[in-house]
Each structure stands twice: as C-alpha cells, then as structure tokens.
Scaffold this motif. Structure first.
Motif, PDB file in Angstrom:
ATOM      1  N   UNK A 193       4.927  -2.395  -3.388  1.00  0.00           N
ATOM      2  CA  UNK A 193       5.603  -2.609  -2.101  1.00  0.00           C
ATOM      3  C   UNK A 193       5.063  -3.889  -1.499  1.00  0.00           C
ATOM      4  N   UNK A 194       5.969  -4.772  -1.057  1.00  0.00           N
ATOM      5  CA  UNK A 194       5.537  -6.063  -0.515  1.00  0.00           C
ATOM      6  C   UNK A 194       5.095  -5.949   0.940  1.00  0.00           C
ATOM      7  N   UNK A 195       5.849  -5.182   1.721  1.00  0.00           N
ATOM      8  CA  UNK A 195       5.604  -5.130   3.167  1.00  0.00           C
ATOM      9  C   UNK A 195       5.516  -3.689   3.647  1.00  0.00           C
ATOM     10  N   UNK A 196       4.554  -3.423   4.499  1.00  0.00           N
ATOM     11  CA  UNK A 196       4.455  -2.142   5.186  1.00  0.00           C
ATOM     12  C   UNK A 196       4.818  -2.366   6.661  1.00  0.00           C
ATOM     13  N   UNK A 197       5.772  -1.589   7.156  1.00  0.00           N
ATOM     14  CA  UNK A 197       6.087  -1.598   8.579  1.00  0.00           C
ATOM     15  C   UNK A 197       5.409  -0.367   9.156  1.00  0.00           C
ATOM     16  N   UNK A 198       4.470  -0.568  10.067  1.00  0.00           N
ATOM     17  CA  UNK A 198       3.609   0.540  10.455  1.00  0.00           C
ATOM     18  C   UNK A 198       3.270   0.540  11.935  1.00  0.00           C
ATOM     19  N   UNK A 199       2.886   1.700  12.409  1.00  0.00           N
ATOM     20  CA  UNK A 199       2.222   1.783  13.694  1.00  0.00           C
ATOM     21  C   UNK A 199       0.767   1.429  13.441  1.00  0.00           C
ATOM     22  N   UNK A 200      -0.051   1.436  14.484  1.00  0.00           N
ATOM     23  CA  UNK A 200      -1.452   1.070  14.306  1.00  0.00           C
ATOM     24  C   UNK A 200      -2.226   2.117  13.520  1.00  0.00           C
ATOM     25  N   UNK A 201      -1.541   3.195  13.083  1.00  0.00           N
ATOM     26  CA  UNK A 201      -2.184   4.186  12.222  1.00  0.00           C
ATOM     27  C   UNK A 201      -2.533   3.572  10.872  1.00  0.00           C
ATOM     28  N   UNK A 246       0.395  13.283   2.054  1.00  0.00           N
ATOM     29  CA  UNK A 246       0.689  12.838   0.684  1.00  0.00           C
ATOM     30  C   UNK A 246       1.599  11.616   0.687  1.00  0.00           C
ATOM     31  N   UNK A 247       2.563  11.591   1.619  1.00  0.00           N
ATOM     32  CA  UNK A 247       3.473  10.443   1.684  1.00  0.00           C
ATOM     33  C   UNK A 247       2.731   9.199   2.179  1.00  0.00           C
ATOM     34  N   UNK A 248       1.843   9.378   3.153  1.00  0.00           N
ATOM     35  CA  UNK A 248       1.047   8.243   3.612  1.00  0.00           C
ATOM     36  C   UNK A 248       0.183   7.706   2.472  1.00  0.00           C
ATOM     37  N   UNK A 249      -0.401   8.618   1.703  1.00  0.00           N
ATOM     38  CA  UNK A 249      -1.249   8.201   0.575  1.00  0.00           C
ATOM     39  C   UNK A 249      -0.433   7.425  -0.448  1.00  0.00           C
ATOM     40  N   UNK A 250       0.747   7.936  -0.791  1.00  0.00           N
ATOM     41  CA  UNK A 250       1.594   7.265  -1.790  1.00  0.00           C
ATOM     42  C   UNK A 250       2.032   5.889  -1.289  1.00  0.00           C
TER      43      UNK A 250
END
Length: 601
Positions: free
Chosen positions: A283-291, A269-273
């Motif tokens: 949100x301007x920027x996502x800091x993420x792993x390759x997921x 749910x948090x990933x979806x949001x």
C-alpha cells in the motif's frame, strides 16, 4: 563500567553498519555505559533507538524498554532479530504461548532487550517478576506521555515513577521527540531521575520541506498534484475523522492510488493487516486519524499531509516527523481552514476535563497561529519548543515565497466588522457579505438591514472576496463563530474596528485560483539503478516476510546504486551495511552490482 572506545565503534560498524555516530548519539551511549540516568530529546528520525540498543550489547544483563506503541515494538523486535540481537516483546497483541516464550527467554538470560507496554507495570506480580531479572537499565520511550502538561498524557505512564522505588540503583534512560520546557521538567520529576545527563538535539528537521495551504473548495486538486509529484512513494495523510479517512481513501483508490484507511474504529486484525501492507510497500498511502503513525518505524515515508488543523504543535511536529526518517528530502503539507479551529474548540469545550481545558485551548490556538503565520515555519516550531534556529531559506513556503505581495485589507475588515456589529452578531459570513454587497434579499429586508448605514458599502468587492476576508479575520481571532455559526466580535476585532490594529493578507488569496494538473517531475534523488536495487530488496523482504526497509533503508540503496560495489570490502564501506546484514543479504546485492557494473563498462 568502562568500555574501550574500540569496542563501542566495533559494535557500531559490525552490528549496525555505521562508521560514525550521529549528533548526540555517542554522548547518550556513554552516559548509559557509565550507568548514569539520561533524559534525551531527539527529533523523530534522529537515531534514538541506537542510543540504547548499542550499549546493552556491551553490558551484562537485559534492557527493559517501556513503550506505549505496540506496532513500533513489534517492528523493532523484528529489526533487532535481523541484526542478530536477541529481543522480544510482551503485549496484549500476543498469544499466551508467545508471551510465555518471551518470559522464559528473559528468565534464562537469553534476551538483550525486552519491550513492554506501560500498563504491565501496574500489575504487582509482573513488577515482582522483573526484580528476578538482571536488568542493566530501563528505557522509557515516548517519555512525554508521563506529563499531565503534555499533549498525550497517559495514566499508565504516571505509574512509571514507581520504577525508581522498586529499582533504586538501576539507571533510567528517558527519550522523547517532543516536549516543552514545562513537560521536560515534569519528566525528570515524575521519573525521579538522579542527576541525569540531559541531551537536547536541535528541533530543526533540515530534510523536511513544510508547506501550509488554505483548504478551499479546490483542495482535492491540490492534493492530487502533490500525490503526482510523489508517485510511487510512501506517504501518510492525516484526516480529522474516521468518516473522512474512509471517504478520502475511497476517493484516492478510484484515482488508481494504492491506498487504505486506518482508524481506531476498525478491528484489531484489520488495523494490523493495513499496517503490515503499508510496511511491506503493498500500500502506497495510508489515510488515517492520529491513531496511526506514532508506531511507524518506516524510514522511506516521503510525505505527510494533514487535511485539517492539528490539535497541538506537539502532535503536528511528531506526525510530520514520520517523513524522511532516513534523512532523505521529504515533504510535509498542511491544509487548514478557519473553521478547523472552532470545530476542534467545540469538541474541547464539550469533552475536556475543566482542569486542563484552558491549556488545551491554548495549544489549539498556537496551532492556528502557526498555520496562519507568515514567518519561517521551522523557526516557529523551534520557538514553540524554546529552541532557536536560523530561517530555513527554502525549506518552507513562507521562506521560499517571502517576496509574495501582501495587501492591506484593514479598511474592508473594518467594514465587515462594523456590519457584523450593527446586525447584532447573529449571522454568519454569507449574510454579512450579502448586506455589504447591498443585496435586497427577503431575509435582509425583513430584518430591516437594508436601512443600516453599512448596507451596500462593500459593493466594490465580490461576495467571494468578502468570504476570504471573513476567513482571514477568523484566522486572526478577530471574530469567532458560536455553536450556531453566528459570528461574534472579539477583543482583537474591536481593536481592528477602532483602527488600533491593521490587517494584511497575501495577494494571491484574493485572486481566484485556476485549476491545474502537474506532471510527475523526475525524481532527482534516485540514482540510475535505484529501481533495480529496490526490486531486489522487495523480493528479499517478501521471501523473509519482513518489511522492506528492514533489509536496507533507502539511503543505503541509493549508495549501492551510486557506487555499485563489487566486493565485500567495498560494500561494507557503505553506511547501513554491517557484517550481520552482509552475511544475510550481501552476496545477492553483490551479484546485482556486478551485473550492473558490467553494463557500465
């Protein structure tokens, strides 16, 4: 099935809002309409979806799209519905009621496209249910996942070969953005494609500027400078670990940047949001792993930043392809360190299937070679995929700064390697630097290394310079650290030590950098009234609860802001605006253009 050209172009304009096909799109559409198998390699942002979405509108029956990307399926279904096209998805993210509604619509012949995840086909009853539908053709998206020689092999994809057995007369169209020659052959073989039309677009993404930088202690300052240049624009920052995503997102948030972390350890749910917040420009920027990223169908991402070396060129090419999908100038920046290779190599050694370990290590080495190379970045990527392009001129750091001075450090490198060898290959770079600088530290004295011929032979250089030289030697594969970070001499290093191979480095790497902060430059892309149109788009998107780019892409907004159309006819002449979109939003935008046109007169 023979379809008049006029019908094809009518749907292209009326539904999708384009007057002309992009490169290779028409050939793909014609192949599908003629019920021919198709294998297409098209870079991210090349307009792959239209290649199969358009022909199904001119054919009887339903198209089944197999994709591993739930987020992308969701976004494409929303976008298709906004175009007035009946589409649904069936995935584990849905409720049983939502799934049943999709089943019913498909069975009743209402749908034109049904998106499913590959694991569905492992269910015998689902496969049997598919045989009851009037399927015009299958689409296999991200087709490289079927190959064990690829960078994202998935067991569920391996079963897709069963489609040919279950549906021997139903055409299959396979699409991917990344595939080496070996992977391409595997795709054709595993899917059992019969005399397919093979379309391969050039690898080059002309609108992306690529920069590679060494990650040093001041790299956060470099990162902030890049973000200042892209103030207010959407971007993705790929980090190595879950911990790093959270720490970097927290750091940027404290700097006042609208930023969120994203990784596989978060709840669904948090990933979806988080995903929705990014799509909706909250949100301007996502800091993420390759997921994160493969399933992002967001056209206005202006920059992609990697904070460490990618595992493969395939991953890297696909990830930087998230930027500039709308064709507008965008940027890709890679920060790397020599330690990245060895940290990732250690993980591969510990956790990889022995059958594939050497292949995975070779891919990692190719990524490191790319990061440290001094040739055109675009040409290097193209070469990896057995394509050839001209040097980009000014679209990568190597071409832009091709005249940067280089220094021959062969002799210092030989000193370093000699010291490494004579101290027994048991120490790290710092210790070797201290011996070379003649420092009488307790550890050096107790090891009697002050008695060696190499003791103090590098006093003319600082320890930081020796550190840089050691990094260059690691980059070139001349030395490599073991699990305890003790440096070991390699065959390549032995060649340097014997004088059979020279070593060069860019001069600026030997000169300490001075911290600087750039100011936001004027966005030369955006026309005068672009922000007015962007604000209207945001309001409409919020009211309709859809991502902003689905209303109109940035490229279309730019054209609206430049041309200020005041009639339906003028507005329909703008690329990306068809009859369907005009009926939904046209009058609202015309009202704004008339208001702005009045200001101009």
């Amino acid at each position: 099935m023979s379809v008049p050209i006029s019908d094809k172009y009518k749907v292209l304009k009326h539904t999708f809002g384009f007057s002309n096909f992009r490169e290779m799109q028409e050939e793909a559409v014609d192949a599908i309409l003629s019920r021919r198998d198709l294998a297409m390699l098209l870079p991210t942002g090349g307009g792959k979806s239209l290649c199969y979405q358009l022909p199904t509108l001119l054919m009887e029956g339903i198209t089944i799209v197999v994709s591993p990307l739930i987020a992308l399926m969701h976004d494409q279904v929303i976008a298709l519905k906004e175009l007035g096209i009946e589409a649904e998805m069936i995935s584990s993210s849905q409720s049983s009621q939502e799934q049943q509604e999709a089943f019913t619509k498909a069975k009743n012949g209402i749908l034109k496209l049904l998106y499913i995840a590959p694991e569905r086909l492992a269910n015998g009853s689902f496969l049997s249910w598919l045989t009851t539908l009037d399927i015009n053709f299958f689409v296999i998206d991200e087709a490289h996942c079927i190959s064990e020689w690829g960078h994202e092999f998935r067991d569920d994809y391996r079963r897709l070969g069963e489609l040919r057995s279950a549906f021997p007369h139903t055409p299959i169209a396979a699409f991917t953005a990344t595939a080496t020659p070996k992977v391409r052959e595997d795709i054709l073989s595993q899917l059992g494609l019969h005399e397919p039309l093979i379309l391969r677009a050039p690898v080059l993404r002309k609108n992306i500027t690529i920069t590679v930088r060494e990650r040093d202690n001041g790299w956060h300052n470099d990162l902030m400078n890049i973000l200042k240049e892209h103030e207010g624009e959407s971007g993705i920052i790929y980090a190595f670990s879950r911990k790093e995503t959270e720490e970097l997102a927290a750091f940027l948030s404290k700097k006042g940047i609208k930023c969120l972390a994203y990784h596989a350890g978060m709840s669904g749910s948090l990933r979806h949001d988080t995903h929705q917040s990014f799509l909706n420009d909250e949100t301007q920027i996502i800091v993420a792993t390759v997921a994160f990223g493969m399933g992002i169908d967001k056209g206005d991402i202006r920059f992609v930043i990697h904070t460490s070396l990618p595992k493969t060129i395939e991953n890297y090419y696909q990830e930087i392809g998230r930027a500039g999908r709308d064709g507008i100038d965008s940027e890709a920046v890679l920060f790397y360190s020599g330690s990245d290779f060895h940290n990732k190599k250690r993980l591969i050694d510990e956790g990889s299937d022995p059958q594939y370990r050497e292949m995975i290590l070779a891919k990692l080495r190719s990524a490191m070679d790319y990061a440290t190379a001094e040739e055109c970045r675009h040409r290097l990527i193209a070469s990896y995929f057995s394509d050839s392009v001209e040097v980009c001129g000014d679209r990568c750091d190597n071409c832009k700064d091709s005249d940067r001075p280089k220094t021959d450090i062969t002799v210092p490198s030989q000193k370093f390697l000699s010291c490494l060898y004579k101290t027994g290959e048991r120490f790290g770079a710092t210790y070797i630097s201290e011996v070379l600088c003649g420092e009488e530290k307790e550890k050096i004295l107790s090891n009697a290394h002050d008695k060696l011929s190499v003791f103090g032979i590098g006093k003319e250089l600082s320890k930081s310079t020796w550190s840089t030289i050691s990094k260059r030697l690691i980059e070139l594969g001349a030395i490599e650290p073991d699990e305890y970070k003790a440096l070991k001499l390699t065959a390549s290093g032995a060649e340097i030590l014997k004088g059979k191979q020279s070593v060069h480095i860019r001069q600026e790497r030997l000169t300490p950098k001075k911290a600087s902060v750039k100011t936001k430059e004027h966005d030369h892309h955006a026309p005068k009234y672009y922000e007015n149109f962007k604000a209207l788009r945001a309001r409409i998107a919020k009211e309709h609860r859809i991502p902003a780019y689905i209303v109109f892409g940035d490229k279309t907004l730019y054209s609206l802001a430049e041309q200020l159309p005041t009639s339906k006819e003028e507005m329909l002449n703008i690329s990306g605006i068809g009859e369907v979109k005009f009926e939904r939003y046209g009058e609202l935008f015309l009202e704004l253009t008339r208001e702005l046109s009045a200001k101009e007169s």
